[in-house]
Motif scaffolding. Structure first.
Motif, mmCIF file in Angstrom:
data_model
loop_
_atom_site.group_PDB
_atom_site.id
_atom_site.type_symbol
_atom_site.label_atom_id
_atom_site.label_comp_id
_atom_site.label_asym_id
_atom_site.label_seq_id
_atom_site.Cartn_x
_atom_site.Cartn_y
_atom_site.Cartn_z
ATOM 1 N N PHE A 1 26.205 47.867 -32.482
ATOM 2 C CA PHE A 1 27.144 47.714 -33.736
ATOM 3 C C PHE A 1 27.365 48.868 -34.306
ATOM 4 C CE2 PHE A 1 24.711 43.711 -32.911
ATOM 5 C CZ PHE A 1 25.520 42.956 -33.463
ATOM 6 N N GLU A 2 28.508 49.394 -34.941
ATOM 7 C CA GLU A 2 28.698 50.263 -35.541
ATOM 8 C C GLU A 2 28.181 50.287 -36.974
ATOM 9 O OE1 GLU A 2 31.111 52.563 -34.734
ATOM 10 O OE2 GLU A 2 31.971 51.999 -33.191
ATOM 11 N N GLN A 3 28.406 51.665 -37.403
ATOM 12 C CA GLN A 3 26.887 51.988 -38.588
ATOM 13 C C GLN A 3 25.983 51.476 -38.546
ATOM 14 O OE1 GLN A 3 30.422 51.914 -41.481
ATOM 15 N NE2 GLN A 3 30.779 53.538 -40.966
ATOM 16 N N ASN A 4 24.780 51.050 -38.048
ATOM 17 C CA ASN A 4 23.811 50.186 -37.796
ATOM 18 C C ASN A 4 22.463 49.988 -38.733
ATOM 19 O OD1 ASN A 4 22.499 51.794 -36.364
ATOM 20 N ND2 ASN A 4 23.607 50.623 -34.470
ATOM 21 N N ASP A 5 22.043 51.782 -39.337
ATOM 22 C CA ASP A 5 21.360 52.331 -39.982
ATOM 23 C C ASP A 5 20.508 51.422 -41.055
ATOM 24 O OD1 ASP A 5 20.949 54.446 -38.745
ATOM 25 O OD2 ASP A 5 22.080 56.035 -39.472
ATOM 26 N N LEU A 6 21.546 51.286 -41.663
ATOM 27 C CA LEU A 6 21.281 50.102 -43.348
ATOM 28 C C LEU A 6 20.513 48.849 -41.743
ATOM 29 C CD1 LEU A 6 21.262 49.139 -45.959
ATOM 30 C CD2 LEU A 6 23.324 48.137 -45.778
ATOM 31 N N TYR A 7 20.753 48.696 -41.566
ATOM 32 C CA TYR A 7 20.698 46.917 -40.269
ATOM 33 C C TYR A 7 19.648 47.564 -39.900
ATOM 34 C CZ TYR A 7 24.910 46.675 -42.796
ATOM 35 O OH TYR A 7 26.532 45.823 -42.963
ATOM 36 N N ALA A 8 19.239 48.704 -39.829
ATOM 37 C CA ALA A 8 18.007 47.990 -38.607
ATOM 38 C C ALA A 8 16.569 49.242 -39.430
ATOM 39 C CB ALA A 8 17.860 49.764 -37.714
ATOM 40 N N ARG A 9 16.881 48.806 -40.705
ATOM 41 C CA ARG A 9 15.655 49.200 -42.105
ATOM 42 C C ARG A 9 15.652 47.807 -42.202
ATOM 43 N NH1 ARG A 9 18.754 53.831 -43.341
ATOM 44 N NH2 ARG A 9 20.203 52.906 -45.472
ATOM 45 N N LEU A 10 16.852 47.123 -42.443
ATOM 46 C CA LEU A 10 16.711 45.480 -42.403
ATOM 47 C C LEU A 10 15.596 44.765 -41.171
ATOM 48 C CD1 LEU A 10 19.711 44.205 -44.126
ATOM 49 C CD2 LEU A 10 18.195 45.149 -45.382
ATOM 50 N N LEU A 11 15.917 45.010 -40.817
ATOM 51 C CA LEU A 11 15.268 44.756 -39.124
ATOM 52 C C LEU A 11 14.464 45.087 -39.417
ATOM 53 C CD1 LEU A 11 15.392 42.685 -36.989
ATOM 54 C CD2 LEU A 11 15.541 45.060 -35.483
ATOM 55 N N LYS A 12 13.620 46.470 -39.696
ATOM 56 C CA LYS A 12 12.325 46.790 -39.681
ATOM 57 C C LYS A 12 11.609 45.561 -40.776
ATOM 58 C CE LYS A 12 9.708 51.263 -39.742
ATOM 59 N NZ LYS A 12 9.567 52.336 -39.863
ATOM 60 N N LYS A 13 12.031 45.461 -41.960
ATOM 61 C CA LYS A 13 11.648 44.718 -42.915
ATOM 62 C C LYS A 13 10.823 43.704 -43.022
ATOM 63 C CE LYS A 13 12.776 48.544 -46.370
ATOM 64 N NZ LYS A 13 13.656 48.980 -47.005
ATOM 65 N N SER A 14 11.591 43.135 -41.945
ATOM 66 C CA SER A 14 11.945 41.420 -41.701
ATOM 67 C C SER A 14 10.267 41.080 -41.479
ATOM 68 C CB SER A 14 12.901 41.160 -40.990
ATOM 69 O OG SER A 14 14.492 41.750 -41.375
ATOM 70 N N HIS A 15 9.689 41.044 -41.858
ATOM 71 C CA HIS A 15 8.394 40.407 -41.723
ATOM 72 C C HIS A 15 8.403 38.600 -41.224
ATOM 73 C CE1 HIS A 15 7.110 44.496 -41.654
ATOM 74 N NE2 HIS A 15 7.582 44.860 -43.348
ATOM 75 N N VAL A 16 9.106 38.258 -42.322
ATOM 76 C CA VAL A 16 9.201 36.569 -42.382
ATOM 77 C C VAL A 16 10.716 35.931 -41.797
ATOM 78 C CG1 VAL A 16 7.644 36.273 -44.049
ATOM 79 C CG2 VAL A 16 9.930 35.986 -44.736
ATOM 80 N N LEU A 17 11.093 34.722 -41.560
ATOM 81 C CA LEU A 17 12.162 34.296 -40.844
ATOM 82 C C LEU A 17 12.662 34.042 -41.527
ATOM 83 C CD1 LEU A 17 10.309 31.856 -38.238
ATOM 84 C CD2 LEU A 17 10.924 33.881 -37.691
ATOM 85 N N SER A 18 12.399 33.844 -42.998
ATOM 86 C CA SER A 18 14.143 33.663 -43.971
ATOM 87 C C SER A 18 14.601 35.072 -44.362
ATOM 88 C CB SER A 18 13.132 33.678 -45.142
ATOM 89 O OG SER A 18 12.342 34.645 -45.773
ATOM 90 N N ASP A 19 13.520 36.461 -44.342
ATOM 91 C CA ASP A 19 13.992 38.097 -44.495
ATOM 92 C C ASP A 19 15.164 38.356 -42.811
ATOM 93 O OD1 ASP A 19 12.699 38.363 -46.277
ATOM 94 O OD2 ASP A 19 10.982 39.543 -45.629
ATOM 95 N N TYR A 20 14.201 37.663 -42.178
ATOM 96 C CA TYR A 20 15.176 37.959 -40.602
ATOM 97 C C TYR A 20 16.183 37.102 -40.916
ATOM 98 C CZ TYR A 20 16.351 38.102 -35.078
ATOM 99 O OH TYR A 20 17.267 37.862 -34.439
ATOM 100 N N THR A 21 16.426 35.382 -40.981
ATOM 101 C CA THR A 21 16.996 35.448 -41.170
ATOM 102 C C THR A 21 18.677 35.898 -41.999
ATOM 103 O OG1 THR A 21 16.500 33.313 -40.612
ATOM 104 C CG2 THR A 21 19.027 33.242 -41.840
#
Length: 316
Positions: free
Chosen positions: A281-301
């Protein structure tokens, strides 16, 4: 053209392999994560489940064994053969510290006399089973491959799969192509190339360097882009479309939720896949941080919905 899915511990299990086969495919062989042939006379339940023919319908599976004990390897190879498999693969490539410290995987490459005796024992006994070998160039230095090839050439290795790095490099730096070409030129057995195949251009570069087509195995590159083999076969550089990738992702996610014990395990496994796939994915830095902070399935979704809605795929 022969294209193989590499074994990746914890990732290329049968649930992932089946979804890959249904949505993308293109693999002539799919090698399983290694089965540890220990002193027990039985495989673990999860290992049996992973290679059970009923869990791998329509896929050409090669079970992989890791061991430095010939009797254990022979016993487990017999069990696998009785399940209907004609080929087993010996892991001499795993660089994990816990594996290497026990003299297994790529750690076995540093014990050349013992390795020679091991290979003599298994090839003498298992004459009715095809035994392929997945190896690195050596434990510490690439020139170790010269001595290793003398050993390998003594035995009827069904296929010698070579990752052109040494154990101490893990997956860092560039593959040592000069040493790989030495192995290719001196091998008395068929050779397969493994390492850093991320795009069709990478495949073309390897084939051109070798001067002929030979089997190629991809692991991290195929997790990154599950359409890679189809792109190579068609000679195209057009990426998979986002809709197919989203359906593929959702099916893998669904299978993991149905088969794994708890959301923490599911999130951990999905993060392992995204460790590679997010690079699509292009320009994925922000989304990589969101993924890192996903500790429950709702955040992952939330992460998944946003990256597929807001990001475009890169051009290969």
């Amino acid at each position: 053209m022969q294209l193989y899915m590499a074994p990746m511990e914890g990732l290329t299990v049968h649930t992932y392999r089946n979804v890959f086969g249904a949505y993308y495919g293109g693999a002539d062989k799919l090698f399983t994560p290694f089965i540890a042939a220990e002193g027990s006379h039985k495989m673990k339940k999860r290992e049996i489940s992973d290679i059970a023919p009923e869990n791998n319908k329509g896929l050409s599976i090669v079970p992989q064994i890791i061991s430095n004990d010939a009797a254990n390897f022979i016993r487990f190879a017999r069990i696998i053969h009785e399940m209907g498999y004609d080929e087993v693969n010996l892991n001499l490539g795993c660089p994990s510290g816990t594996v290497v410290s026990k003299g297994k995987g790529s750690g076995f490459l540093g014990r050349k006399k013992e390795l020679d005796e091991f290979l003599k024992a298994i090839y003498s006994e298992l004459t009715d089973i095809n035994i392929s070998v997945k190896t690195r160039l050596g434990l510490k230095t690439p020139d170790e491959i010269e001595e290793l090839m003398k050993i390998f050439n003594r035995y009827p290795i069904y296929e010698l799969i070579i990752h052109p790095r040494v154990r101490e490099e893990y997956y860092n730096g560039k593959p040592h192509m000069e040493e790989f070409m030495y192995a290719l030129g001196t091998s008395m057995n068929p050779v397969c190339y493994n390492g850093d195949i991320n795009t069709p251009d990478d495949y073309d570069r390897i084939i051109q360097a070798c001067g002929r087509k030979l089997p190629v195995m991809a692991g991290r590159g195929l997790i990154r882009n599950p359409s890679l083999f189809n792109m190579i076969r068609r000679g195209e550089h057009a990426m998979t479309d986002k809709d197919t990738l989203r359906r593929f992702h959702d099916k893998v996610y669904s299978e993991y939720r149905d088969t794994m014990p708890g959301e923490r395990v599911v999130i951990f496994k999905m993060k392992e896949i995204w460790r590679y796939m997010i690079d699509l994915f292009e320009q994925n830095d922000l989304y990589a941080r969101l993924l890192k902070k996903s500790h429950v399935l709702s955040d992952y979704t939330i992460f998944v919905n946003r990256i597929f809605r807001e990001c475009e795929l890169k051009a290969e």
